[in-house]
Design a protein around this motif. Structure first.
Motif: not given
Lengths: 285, 560
Positions: B280-283, B288-292
């Motif tokens: 990805t370009a934006y790890p 953040q998404y998966c942390g939720e």
């Protein structure tokens, strides 16, 4: 009712014999080596051209006839009331067609010019011009001849094998076959023309195999149109033996009285394809 | 031991992996042909190591969940034909234990071995007896019998081991090529190593096991291969990996969400433990998404652009050259400009040797996976390659008989449509590329490319790694041998002479092109001499000599 004349350009590769027999008039393109400019077929012969191509390091270029060249030709051959069918190199590859169209609007006298984009080159263009000329000799009327010509333009299949893609590439005529450039292997692509532009047909390793494949294509063509008559032409650039191989295959599928128009690829086309080219043109009627 | 629990099963698997790792060279040496590319042991070992590595992510408490991770790990790590079959073995094994909670009985294990055997048979199109399939089947039958007799877990495993030993010894009687070569089946031997490991893991005292498995940490893991990233500018340059620990994780939803944020997306696991891999370009956004969704652990982010700096600079030069050429093409710029739009069909080729890799790239291959003769790429390597190609569908050219199977597994693991043209050699792959048309539909391309395979004959020149008899030929270790279509045809002492003799048996009156690709251990000068000799000998053929750079093989030759 006036006469019908046929005009084409030197990109047709028609031999002197055929031009005279079918009364086809040819306007030459010019080929330029450095600062030297030659009129194709008039100031430079086919053999002189390939010798020069081999000797000179600089890539030659071609230049389309000017509208004035066409006007001069049209006015020289036609009387008021006559009609000219002027058949030319694919407009995607050359500005010759455009020049002829312009010339057709510049005529003073009452001469009607039908300019046709052959969407082809070499003996493909030659075959279209011959179709027109044969119609004239058979006494067909203009509409019939133009219908025959249109059929040839629409139906013509082209397969050609080049020794190298260098010439097509350097002269910007490689069209859709650009993807073949840069392959590291000795690939002899079979090329075709799609809508008047060079396109890859098949990639083949080795020329012998490529020529074998072209012979196969001849047979496949007959299988596809078993009940139709085939019209065909061949041209080659310093490769008479290889062209003869294809002619042999063609002889088997043509009607008994059918003629394969043979032509040597001259400077106009040769500048863009180089030596070693064999080209097949055919369609079913 | 009446029943086994998760901890014991895990120990059994770890010891099995260790045993196979130690024995892999023995297994490699069991190649039917004495060629130096025997790698059955390496492939099986790498596959099993990848599988047991996944066990760390699972909880020991539940056997069903533990084996599910085992199966997934082996599926992604599968290399070579034997590795793929082994992954299917573990998949069946996991299916057999799917409902088992804390403890597995002898009956459970017998059921798992039977399921494992059945899955391996189903995985190959034409099952051949005298191979690891037979070993798996006989072992499972012995296990089943033992369970029916009322044996406990240990009794069942012991029965399976004895069955496997017996079946392996019998493989030369079932498969004549083994008898001729004087070997037992390599894959079967590898599987026996695993059964031996199971038994050792079960019977070794806990304190000894601890020592044993501590040593295992030294085991070399998969070497980092040069991943060559093809295509346009590397936008998704951060290789991001982590595990989500949570409740009710919807892996499908995670995958769909991540698919829009990068490429090479892999989301595996279950609702409690999910492994995520993405370029990805934006790890940061991904984390953040998966942390939720739960707790993130084992987070690793690598910049692939920097890793590939050397390759990238090479590629940059290549591109500059290319555009210089394009500028010369006046009049038709539109045909030459490369577009960022996904093409209809892309191609992934498995190639060993930098010269051959260059040839494949020049023929329009989008992504070259390094490997083949010495190192078979894993299914995961191929999955990554397929995902990296900017095309709607992808054709894989395995270029080696031992990679075809792994390539076929990719179809089930990616969303793109994948076609495999079963090329068994680099020349077959090259021949297939002659028929590749980027804008034609996948199935048309696959059909045309498959039809080309019979047009080319392949020969290989290498050396014998051991003495053997092949048909009428007596072969000594280090002899130079020539293989035509994979079968030993010529023996000699000098690569050029063997190449000439081999080509004699391959060239006929219809032949038009002879190609010679010389390997990394062969001098260009020698190859040129060979080319001249062939030119003289076959005036009707065009002879072409290229630097292939392949390991182990002095020459790969082809006739068409």
């Amino acid at each position: 009712m006036g006469k019908i004349h046929v005009v084409t350009d030197s990109g047709s590769d028609l031999s002197m014999e055929v031009r005279q027999r079918l009364a086809i008039n040819v306007v030459p393109l010019t080929v330029q080596f450095g600062s030297d400019i030659y009129k194709d077929g008039e100031e430079i012969s086919v053999s002189e051209f390939y010798a020069k191509l081999k000797a000179e390091s600089e890539m030659p270029s071609t230049c389309q006839p000017s509208p004035a060249d066409f006007v001069a030709m049209y006015e020289a051959i036609a009387q008021p009331g006559d009609t000219i069918i002027s058949v030319h190199l694919s407009s995607k590859m050359s500005g010759t067609y455009q020049s002829a169209v312009l010339a057709s609007t510049m005529l003073d006298s009452d001469i009607q010019v039908k300019v046709v984009d052959s969407k082809s080159a070499s003996m493909g263009l030659g075959l279209v011009a011959a179709t027109a000329a044969q119609g004239v000799q058979a006494g067909k009327d203009l509409d019939e001849i133009l219908a025959d010509v249109q059929q040839a333009v629409d139906q013509l299949q082209v397969y050609f094998v080049v020794d190298t893609l260098e010439y097509l590439k350097k002269n910007g005529r490689i069209g859709l076959a650009s993807a073949l450039v840069g392959t590291m292997l000795n690939i002899k692509p079979i090329l075709t023309l799609v809508d008047g532009e060079v396109a890859p047909f098949e990639k083949i390793r080795g020329k012998a195999k490529a020529l074998k494949r072209v012979r196969e294509l001849v047979n496949q063509f007959k299988e596809k149109f078993p009940d139709k008559s085939v019209r065909a032409a061949l041209s080659h650039a310093v490769s008479p033996d290889e062209a003869a191989q294809i002619q042999e295959a063609l002889a088997k599928i043509l009607p008994v009285d059918g003629e394969v128009l043979m032509g040597e690829i001259g400077p106009t086309i040769g500048v863009h394809t180089g030596p070693g080219v064999v080209a097949l043109f055919l369609y079913a009627v | 031991m009446d029943v086994i629990n998760g901890v014991t099963l895990k120990n059994m698997l770890l010891v099995a992996a260790r045993n196979l790792e130690q024995q892999k060279d023995t297994v490699n040496a069991l190649n039917v042909f004495p060629v130096p590319d025997g790698d059955t042991g390496t492939n099986m070992s790498l596959t099993l190591n990848a599988a047991v590595k996944e066990l760390d992510r699972a909880s020991d408490a539940e056997i069903g969940s533990l084996t599910k991770f085992l199966a997934r790990g082996s599926l992604m790590g599968a290399r070579g034909n034997s590795g793929v079959i082994l992954s299917q073995f573990f998949r069946g094994f996991a299916d057999g234990l799917a409902e088992v909670k804390a403890e597995a009985t002898g009956e459970d294990l017998a059921r798992a071995f039977v399921s494992a055997s059945q899955t391996t048979y189903r995985a190959v199109m034409k099952p051949v007896e005298g191979t690891m399939l037979t070993v798996a089947r006989v072992a499972s039958e012995a296990a089943e019998e033992a369970a029916e007799e009322g044996k406990d877990a240990a009794g069942v495993i012991r029965a399976a081991l004895l069955g496997a030993q017996q079946a392996l010894a019998d493989t030369p009687n079932l498969l004549p090529v083994l008898k001729e070569a004087g070997v037992v089946d390599a894959g079967g031997q590898g599987l026996l190593c695993i059964f031996e490991g199971f038994w050792a893991g079960l019977t070794t005292a806990p304190e000894e096991l601890e020592v044993l498995l501590a040593e295992q940490l030294e085991v070399s893991t998969k070497p980092v291969e040069a991943v060559q990233i093809q295509g346009e500018v590397l936008v998704n340059k951060y290789c991001t990996e982590f595990i989500i620990l949570g409740e009710g994780i919807d892996t499908e939803k995670v995958r769909t969400e991540l698919e829009s944020q990068g490429d090479s997306v892999i989301v595996v696991g279950d609702e409690h433990v999910t492994k995520v891999h993405i370029h990805t370009a934006y790890p940061g956004q991904i984390l953040q998404y998966c942390g939720e969704l739960g707790n993130l652990t084992e987070i690793a982010i690598d910049n692939m652009m920097l890793q590939n700096q050397e390759f990238a600079s090479h590629k940059e030069n290549h591109r500059l050259d290319y555009s210089a050429n394009v500028d010369n093409v006046v009049g038709f710029p539109q045909a030459a400009v490369q577009s960022n739009e996904a093409t209809e069909v892309g191609v992934v080729a498995v190639v060993a040797g930098e010269g051959l890799a260059e040839i494949f790239r020049s023929l329009g291959v989008d992504y070259v996976v390094t490997g083949g003769q010495t190192m078979n790429p894993s299914t995961e390597d191929l999955v990554t390659a397929v995902n990296s190609v900017n095309a709607k569908s992808v054709i894989i050219l395995p270029n080696n008989k031992n990679v075809i199977f792994a390539a076929q597994q990719v179809k089930e693991l990616v969303e793109k449509e994948v076609g495999v043209v079963p090329t068994r050699s680099a020349p077959q792959g090259i021949s297939a590329m002659m028929y590749f048309v980027q804008d034609d539909p996948l199935e048309d391309n696959v059909a045309a490319m498959e039809s080309s395979l019979s047009e080319v004959k392949t020969g290989e020149i290498t050396y014998a790694v051991r003495s053997t008899v092949a048909g009428d030929l007596q072969i000594e270790e280090r002899d130079i041998i020539g293989l035509a279509e994979g079968k030993i045809a010529v023996v000699g002492s000098n690569p050029n002479d063997v190449a000439c003799d081999l080509l004699d048996s391959m060239v006929d009156e219809d032949s038009t092109v002879i190609s010679v690709y010389y390997g990394e251990d062969q001098e260009a000068e020698q190859a040129e001499l060979l080319g001249e000799a062939l030119n003289e000998k076959y005036p009707d053929c065009e002879v072409e000599v290229y630097a292939g750079g392949q390991p182990l093989y002095y020459y790969i030759v082809s006739v068409e």
